[in-house]
Design a protein around this motif. Sequence first.
Motif, PDB file in Angstrom:
ATOM      1  N   ALA A 305      -9.487  37.050 -20.074  1.00 12.03           N
ATOM      2  CA  ALA A 305      -8.942  38.560 -21.081  1.00 12.03           C
ATOM      3  C   ALA A 305      -7.800  39.006 -19.923  1.00 12.03           C
ATOM      4  O   ALA A 305      -6.917  38.950 -20.264  1.00 12.03           O
ATOM      5  N   LEU A 306      -8.407  38.762 -18.554  1.00  8.13           N
ATOM      6  CA  LEU A 306      -7.088  39.899 -18.223  1.00  8.13           C
ATOM      7  C   LEU A 306      -6.074  38.811 -17.641  1.00  8.13           C
ATOM      8  O   LEU A 306      -5.623  39.589 -17.328  1.00  8.13           O
ATOM      9  N   VAL A 307      -6.994  36.877 -17.419  1.00  8.69           N
ATOM     10  CA  VAL A 307      -5.746  36.055 -17.215  1.00  8.69           C
ATOM     11  C   VAL A 307      -4.946  36.515 -18.491  1.00  8.69           C
ATOM     12  O   VAL A 307      -3.638  36.627 -18.138  1.00  8.69           O
ATOM     13  N   VAL A 308      -5.334  36.416 -19.832  1.00  7.88           N
ATOM     14  CA  VAL A 308      -4.205  37.243 -20.909  1.00  7.88           C
ATOM     15  C   VAL A 308      -3.443  37.748 -20.829  1.00  7.88           C
ATOM     16  O   VAL A 308      -1.954  37.929 -20.458  1.00  7.88           O
ATOM     17  N   LEU A 315       2.265  42.429 -27.029  1.00 11.23           N
ATOM     18  CA  LEU A 315       1.318  43.027 -27.257  1.00 11.23           C
ATOM     19  C   LEU A 315      -0.171  42.593 -28.249  1.00 11.23           C
ATOM     20  O   LEU A 315      -1.103  43.023 -28.071  1.00 11.23           O
ATOM     21  N   THR A 316       0.346  41.654 -29.253  1.00 12.39           N
ATOM     22  CA  THR A 316      -0.187  40.759 -29.837  1.00 12.39           C
ATOM     23  C   THR A 316      -1.395  40.635 -29.398  1.00 12.39           C
ATOM     24  O   THR A 316      -2.790  40.803 -29.171  1.00 12.39           O
ATOM     25  N   ALA A 317      -0.890  39.852 -27.716  1.00 14.98           N
ATOM     26  CA  ALA A 317      -2.668  39.223 -27.401  1.00 14.98           C
ATOM     27  C   ALA A 317      -2.784  39.914 -26.292  1.00 14.98           C
ATOM     28  O   ALA A 317      -4.424  40.076 -26.252  1.00 14.98           O
ATOM     29  N   LEU A 318      -1.937  40.634 -25.723  1.00 13.28           N
ATOM     30  CA  LEU A 318      -2.805  42.013 -25.512  1.00 13.28           C
ATOM     31  C   LEU A 318      -3.651  42.447 -25.677  1.00 13.28           C
ATOM     32  O   LEU A 318      -4.782  43.190 -25.150  1.00 13.28           O
ATOM     33  N   VAL A 319      -4.018  43.287 -27.112  1.00 12.37           N
ATOM     34  CA  VAL A 319      -4.596  44.115 -27.846  1.00 12.37           C
ATOM     35  C   VAL A 319      -5.797  43.280 -27.939  1.00 12.37           C
ATOM     36  O   VAL A 319      -6.488  43.778 -27.388  1.00 12.37           O
ATOM     37  N   ALA A 320      -5.245  41.814 -28.135  1.00 12.83           N
ATOM     38  CA  ALA A 320      -6.082  41.204 -28.642  1.00 12.83           C
ATOM     39  C   ALA A 320      -7.572  40.637 -26.623  1.00 12.83           C
ATOM     40  O   ALA A 320      -8.611  40.994 -27.121  1.00 12.83           O
ATOM     41  N   ALA A 321      -6.793  40.797 -26.349  1.00 10.87           N
ATOM     42  CA  ALA A 321      -7.425  41.100 -24.947  1.00 10.87           C
ATOM     43  C   ALA A 321      -8.526  42.093 -24.712  1.00 10.87           C
ATOM     44  O   ALA A 321      -9.809  41.800 -23.823  1.00 10.87           O
ATOM     45  N   MET A 322      -7.697  43.356 -25.147  1.00 13.54           N
ATOM     46  CA  MET A 322      -7.995  44.245 -24.956  1.00 13.54           C
ATOM     47  C   MET A 322      -9.536  44.380 -25.850  1.00 13.54           C
ATOM     48  O   MET A 322     -10.538  44.994 -25.227  1.00 13.54           O
ATOM     49  N   ALA A 323      -9.381  43.897 -26.582  1.00  7.77           N
ATOM     50  CA  ALA A 323     -10.594  43.691 -27.616  1.00  7.77           C
ATOM     51  C   ALA A 323     -11.790  43.026 -26.901  1.00  7.77           C
ATOM     52  O   ALA A 323     -12.879  43.370 -27.226  1.00  7.77           O
ATOM     53  N   VAL A 324     -10.851  41.718 -26.631  1.00  3.31           N
ATOM     54  CA  VAL A 324     -12.603  41.146 -25.549  1.00  3.31           C
ATOM     55  C   VAL A 324     -12.813  41.852 -24.458  1.00  3.31           C
ATOM     56  O   VAL A 324     -14.603  41.830 -24.465  1.00  3.31           O
TER      57      VAL A 324
END
Length: 422
Positions: A305-308, A315-324
């Motif tokens: 998740a941190l690599v993403v 922003l979409t990728a950040l939101v998904a990665a923060m959820a994980v």
Amino acid sequence: MATVEVAGVRAPAWRGGFGRLWSAAVLSGFGDALRTAALPLLAASLTDEPLLIASVAACGYLPWIVFGLLGGAVADRVDQRRAMWAVDAVRGLLVAGFAVAVELGHASISLLIALAFALTTLQTLFDNAATALLPALVDSDTLDSANARLMTGQRIAGGLLGGPAVPLLLAAGAAVPFATDAVTFLVAAALVASLRVAVPERKPRPSGCTLRREIADGLRALGRDRVLRGLCAATALCNIGMGALIATLVVLVTGWLDAGNAGYAAAATAYTVGSLAGGVVNRRLAARTGRMRAVLLAGCTQICALVVIGSVRSLTALVAAMAVFGFMGMVWNVNQTTLMQERSPAGMLGRVSSAFRTLAVAGAPLGALLGGAVATAWGPNTPALLAAAFFVLSVTALIPARKPDVPVVAPDDDRTADHLTR
């Protein structure tokens, strides 16, 4: 201590002391989320220097290094309920005073740093007392459910309600989030004060026993336990990375992604939603894999998740990665806390908790400052990649402690012994 059984799983009953403690924790979590989100935004409005903004976060961690061990020793000596409500009352008054200063236009980076330092200094006593108090309110076989419910409730109040509310409250005035936080502290203090908990009998302390000696006992108890020792080292490494990420997340979202305050709130909300899901599934996951293997799985997933977060400019990728990231963060936190409560020798939970937290949090101020320096030198996305590197080291530190759970207790002769799990 009342329990209920839902779908074959024992859990603490809401009525009585646990319900009030949960309500106080959730209410306080809502206020903390307002303050935690508003402080970096306020700092960013006062300066555009990433290192100064990161300094606010760093000083929010520093008291754990200076006072953490002392807070745990005091928590084992005093009535934990009284300590908790007194600390919340003082924190409420401090934040109320800060809200007045903001309203009058007297806010400054130095004042933000002083507030962060003072609140965390008081938190060193509160958190250790709360960790030691919970086993007195619930049965031992419902500790994991109690911890999950407390943390999940705090995530709901802090993320789903508190995080999105910050932009709205800030629109009403820069001081409003802090004034609301002050009210939540004071109401939470009243709830904790209303608890009726039997004060456990403590053996008379030997002649010449000092806080310094008791702190050393807590450190030795932590060092003797292979699982807690490995988990503490892993968490310390994680917190260096977390310090770098948290201190600069507002710069990453509002600067690198150009997503503004709304994007920052979306990232915080995604983290909360993921945390809630983690709280729901944690018990099944831990039952299937074991607590330590669940923590190991959480760390590995968080690296991805941190690599993403640090490499995908979306922003979409950040939101998904923060959820994980939030999902696995909850799995890590619930199992870490439960292991600490299960394995600490009787009468030493406050000291073991403080030793664990102090050593684990020690790297966070360094991480915050590193994050600010790295963001200044190489860009606001690089602290997330730095965090991923520290999580790799953390997972490596967990490997020696991944064997099946074996709780540790302290027999009457004060010597630690290993016992098989139930």
